[in-house]
Design an enzyme around this catalytic site. Structure first.
Site, PDB file in Angstrom:
ATOM      1  CE  LYS A 273      14.527  -3.781   3.606  1.00  0.00           C
ATOM      2  NZ  LYS A 273      13.204  -4.244   3.171  1.00  0.00           N
ATOM      3  NE  ARG A 347       4.961  -4.829   9.594  1.00  0.00           N
ATOM      4  CZ  ARG A 347       4.588  -5.607   8.585  1.00  0.00           C
ATOM      5  NH1 ARG A 347       3.732  -6.581   8.788  1.00  0.00           N
ATOM      6  NH2 ARG A 347       5.063  -5.415   7.377  1.00  0.00           N
TER       7      ARG A 347
HETATM    8  N1  BES Z   1      10.991  -0.429   4.666  1.00  0.00           N
HETATM    9  C1  BES Z   1      10.406  -1.630   4.204  1.00  0.00           C
HETATM   10  C2  BES Z   1       9.296  -1.417   3.187  1.00  0.00           C
HETATM   11  C3  BES Z   1       9.682  -0.821   1.856  1.00  0.00           C
HETATM   12  C4  BES Z   1       9.837  -1.621   0.750  1.00  0.00           C
HETATM   13  C5  BES Z   1       9.812   0.539   1.725  1.00  0.00           C
HETATM   14  C6  BES Z   1      10.149  -1.061  -0.466  1.00  0.00           C
HETATM   15  C7  BES Z   1      10.129   1.085   0.522  1.00  0.00           C
HETATM   16  C8  BES Z   1      10.291   0.311  -0.585  1.00  0.00           C
HETATM   17  C9  BES Z   1       9.801  -2.413   5.361  1.00  0.00           C
HETATM   18  O1  BES Z   1      10.439  -2.251   6.581  1.00  0.00           O
HETATM   19  C10 BES Z   1       9.901  -3.846   4.998  1.00  0.00           C
HETATM   20  O2  BES Z   1      10.991  -4.327   4.898  1.00  0.00           O
HETATM   21  N2  BES Z   1       8.767  -4.467   4.767  1.00  0.00           N
HETATM   22  C11 BES Z   1       8.730  -5.825   4.389  1.00  0.00           C
HETATM   23  C12 BES Z   1       7.878  -6.529   5.379  1.00  0.00           C
HETATM   24  C13 BES Z   1       7.889  -8.020   5.265  1.00  0.00           C
HETATM   25  C14 BES Z   1       9.176  -8.613   5.715  1.00  0.00           C
HETATM   26  C15 BES Z   1       6.789  -8.539   6.154  1.00  0.00           C
HETATM   27  C16 BES Z   1       8.112  -5.893   2.999  1.00  0.00           C
HETATM   28  O3  BES Z   1       7.169  -5.170   2.719  1.00  0.00           O
HETATM   29  O4  BES Z   1       8.637  -6.643   2.177  1.00  0.00           O
HETATM   30 ZN    ZN Z   2      12.075  -3.606   6.862  1.00  0.00          ZN
END
Ligand code: BES
Ligand code: ZN
Ligand code: ZN
Length: 495
Positions: A273, A347
């Site tokens: 990230k 997921r």
């Molecule tokens: N934990 C994150 C989602 C999240 C984002 C939680 C902001 C709380 C605040 C999740 O694991 C994630 O990183 N999701 C990605 C998925 C993408 C790479 C397909 C997302 O939603 O950006």
């Molecule tokens: Zn994630």
């Protein structure tokens, strides 16, 4: 933390530090005990209303210093907004607004005139008001010098409603476990590792009368949960899988399985990230925290339901042993998932947990997860997204959301989205593009639930408060989900 919350008849002694008087906008004629208080205060309240110093708008406050015999030292006028727009969210916010102001001015106790000033709403809204008031006193810090923060310690509700005592008892449990969620989520990931989370959960769960089994990596691998193992491989902190049981084997009771994502830190893994706000990802275990705390709270309240809690608990980090894009993971069900982004890890671990949930033959499965950034874009930070295969359970959750002031909103989930999660060289893939990505995430989860009624709750928007601008939030974890879940479970228990 508030130590004591009690009910008392609306009789004034002059010993009160402050009396909070909630008022609806446009309702300027005082009646009943508010009128008596006004007389005692030599018309201080009615003067403020008449002179337009106080309009009773939602969240508006006016603190009046009094100097009258047999009267309170202060009166806090608290605006509730228009009666027809009032709901549980507003009620909690109003409680929070009063509470924060009294904390700021270092009051140690408060009386609330929750009586005929706001006719007919005592029973209904006392719960959310207490919740908002109590949670607004919460704070979290890890500092060398513990600051002696002055908080309101005693809260007295001046009302004749006899149901208030029961409401207060119930609400104390909701507040206790909402604060527990906040503590778990606010703890940084160097403290709250999967092992530590499992320990904490089993310790407070046992105290509440919930059985807990903690699976370690060997047990998890033996069960065939390849997803939990693989997602957690890049961290030196080992995976855990928490299994909780309340009212186990009581076959006459409805059986609910609660599943919660618990990623103690989500760096994104190899698909790392960007750095900004990455600290929030210490809270990527909020789903698991909501599940554990809701079950403990249900046990404390002795709700007549059987509950199985399943919490896959891992840390998503980068390392020579991390899972990588292109890897194909074999889940508990035997079905495979190709990893396109290691950041879509939630997921993947939930695939194991949801398939495992089927082994307990529950009547319904509800999962909670900080799953997608897209749900924050779609619904903002006060409403969680729900999707699932059971309209009746989603309807129950929608109503529980209204009643708790922790609202949810349904997003569509149908065959179209299931098409999108199919894999090319595996059964499924863990990323299907940006379009509808909260829903494709849910669609992937749905592939691991058999015919069991199931609802997925995406709390990525609601678990965290960046600014603490909601009156009863502080910066950081919100604890969203415990009240919602208890309201839902009560409905299930009553059916
Ligand atoms: N934990 C994150 C989602 C999240 C984002 C939680 C902001 C709380 C605040 C999740 O694991 C994630 O990183 N999701 C990605 C998925 C993408 C790479 C397909 C997302 O939603 O950006
Ligand atoms: Zn994630
Ligand atoms: Zn995540």
């Amino acid at each position: 933390m508030i130590r004591s919350i009690v009910r008392q008849s609306p009789k004034f002694t002059g010993e009160e530090e402050v009396i909070v008087v909630p008022l609806f906008e446009g309702e300027t004629r005082l009646s009943g005990s508010a009128r008596k208080l006004d007389v005692l205060c030599r018309s201080a309240i009615s003067d403020a209303l008449r002179n337009n110093h106080f309009k009773s708008g939602a969240g508006e406050t006016l603190l009046l210093r009094l100097s009258v015999p047999k009267g309170p030292a202060y009166v806090l006028l608290l605006g509730l907004g228009l009666r027809k727009e009032f709901d549980h969210e507003q009620s909690a916010d109003a409680g929070g607004a009063a509470s924060k102001l009294l904390k700021r001015h270092r009051f140690s106790s408060a009386h609330v005139l929750f009586h005929d000033t706001i006719e007919n709403i005592v029973d209904e809204y006392l719960h959310s008001f207490i919740k908002g008031f109590s949670l607004a006193q919460y704070s979290f810090a890890i500092k060398a010098k513990k600051s002696k923060s002055i908080t309101v310690k005693k809260l007295v509700f001046m009302t004749d409603a006899s149901s208030a005592a029961e409401t207060i008892r119930h609400c104390k449990v909701v507040v206790e476990y909402t604060e527990k969620v906040r503590d778990l989520v606010n703890q940084p990931a160097n403290q709250m590792t999967p092992a530590r989370m499992a320990e904490e959960v089993s310790s407070f769960a046992k105290k509440a009368g919930v059985r807990c089994r903690i699976l370690k990596p060997k047990d998890i691998a033996k069960l065939g949960m390849g997803a939990v193992i693989d997602v957690g491989k890049g961290s030196h902190h080992e995976q855990r899988f928490i299994e909780m049981h309340y009212n186990k084997g009581k076959s006459k009771l409805p059986k609910v399985c609660l599943v919660g994502k618990a990623v103690t830190f989500d760096s994104g893994g190899i698909s790392i990230k960007p750095w900004s706000n990455m600290n929030e990802m210490k809270g990527d275990m909020a789903g698991g925290a909501v599940v554990a705390c809701s079950i403990a709270a249900a046990a404390k309240l002795k709700l007549p339901v059987e509950i199985v809690g399943l919490i896959p608990c891992v840390e998503n980090l980068l390392d020579g042993l991390s899972f990588r894009p292109g890897d194909i993971v074999t889940t508990y069900s035997g079905k495979t998932i190709e990893i396109l982004s290691t950041d879509a890890e939630g997921r993947v671990i939930l695939a194991d947990a949801l398939a495992y949930a089927g082994e307990f033959s529950p009547d319904v499965i509800i999962d909670y997860a900080t799953l997608t950034g897209a749900v924050v874009v779609a619904l903002g930070t006060r409403i969680a997204g729900i999707m699932g295969n059971s309209q009746s359970n989603m309807d129950l959750l929608l109503r529980a959301g209204e009643q708790s002031g922790e609202p949810v909103w349904q997003l569509p989930l149908d065959r179209r989205f299931s098409e999108m999660v199919k894999g090319d060289i595996s059964d499924f893939k863990n990323y299907s593009g940006r379009d509808g990505s909260s829903i494709t995430a849910a669609a992937l989860l749905g592939e691991f639930v058999d015919e069991t009624p199931w609802v997925h709750v995406d709390i990525a928007g609601t678990f965290w408060s960046e600014k603490g601008s909601v009156p009863y939030h502080s910066k950081g974890a919100t604890g969203y989900g415990v009240d919602l879940t208890l309201r839902y479970l009560e409905r299930i228990a009553g059916s």
